[in-house]
Design an enzyme around this catalytic site. Structure first.
Site, PDB file in Angstrom:
ATOM      1  N   LYS A 138       0.834  -1.209   0.000  1.00  0.00           N
ATOM      2  CA  LYS A 138       0.000   0.000   0.000  1.00  0.00           C
ATOM      3  C   LYS A 138       0.869   1.260   0.000  1.00  0.00           C
ATOM      4  CE  LYS A 138      -2.793   2.641   2.841  1.00  0.00           C
ATOM      5  NZ  LYS A 138      -2.454   2.879   4.193  1.00  0.00           N
ATOM      6  N   ASP A 156      -6.900   1.762   1.024  1.00  0.00           N
ATOM      7  CA  ASP A 156      -6.890   1.808   2.491  1.00  0.00           C
ATOM      8  C   ASP A 156      -8.292   1.442   2.987  1.00  0.00           C
ATOM      9  OD1 ASP A 156      -8.460   3.961   1.912  1.00  0.00           O
ATOM     10  OD2 ASP A 156      -7.344   5.392   3.138  1.00  0.00           O
TER      11      ASP A 156
END
Ligand code: SF4
Length: 226
Positions: A138, A156
């Site tokens: 991420k 997220d």
């Protein structure tokens, strides 16, 4: 979901957030990486409070290593998990300096520009970025999106939640969403999808109290709770 649905969703999101962009403050690429690493389990606002002072001293990996571990840790002590994050950032700074020495002759055009300007670079690939200590997929995707302008969606919890409520994806875990959303969102909207979905999730379609009454995307919502 049809192309027309995506056009409508992202046009409406653009009306809400005309310039969707990161809310983290930074000037140099290394500062971006540090801010993203500090932002895990911490609001961008709190990260900015810390980095407003920290980034007066820290612009590149050497600046971190020139501080003592105690000094650096103290500077970030108001974010969650600060001891662990301080350790990870110091290890990442060391690795970046090593990488710059190893990879200098094989840099991409973007990396070279970064290196020439700042005397270090951030790798421009998920594979290289995730070799940095404690940089996961991420974080790597955020760097590629913000620093190198790749059309990529770093998922997220906000994006995971919003994408499922809007039925852009039907997934149980953010990791699964990460794979599915890249396939689902049309290329023309990829550039704005990342931040507009985050901002929508942060300010409108929140986890506990979504503002459903006035929601501009209500027609697309599949949230069983509304
Ligand atoms: S109607 Fe509510 S749950 Fe659905 S997208 Fe809008 S804010 Fe989110």
């Amino acid at each position: 979901m049809t192309q027309k649905d995506y056009d409508e969703i992202f046009t409406k999101l653009l009306e809400l957030f005309p310039n969707p962009d990161t809310e983290l403050n930074f000037e140099t690429p290394f500062q971006l990486l540090v801010a993203v690493m500090l932002s895990a389990q911490t609001t961008d606002r709190q990260v900015n409070v810390v980095t407003d002072k920290l980034f007066l001293k820290v612009k590149n990996p050497n600046n971190v290593l020139n501080m003592t571990e105690e000094e650096f840790t103290k500077q970030v002590s108001s974010v969650n998990y600060y001891k662990m994050k301080a350790k990870h950032i110091r290890e990442t700074a060391k690795k970046l300096i090593e990488l710059a020495a190893e990879k200098n002759s094989k840099l991409t055009k973007n990396e070279k520009e970064c290196f020439d300007k700042y005397w270090y670079y951030l790798p421009e690939s998920i594979e290289w970025l995730t070799q940095l200590p404690w940089v996961g997929e991420k974080t790597a995707k955020v760097i590629l999106y913000v620093r190198y302008h790749h059309d990529i969606i770093a998922v997220d919890t906000h994006i995971h939640r919003v994408a499922n409520r809007l039925w852009i994806v039907k997934t149980k875990e953010p990791l699964e969403t990460s794979k599915e959303i890249e396939k689902a969102v049309p290329k023309k909207w990829k550039r704005i999808a990342h931040h507009s979905l985050i901002l929508f999730g942060r300010y409108y379609c929140t986890a506990k109290k979504p503002q459903c009454e006035n929601c501009v995307l209500k027609d697309f919502c599949r949230n069983p709770q509304i």
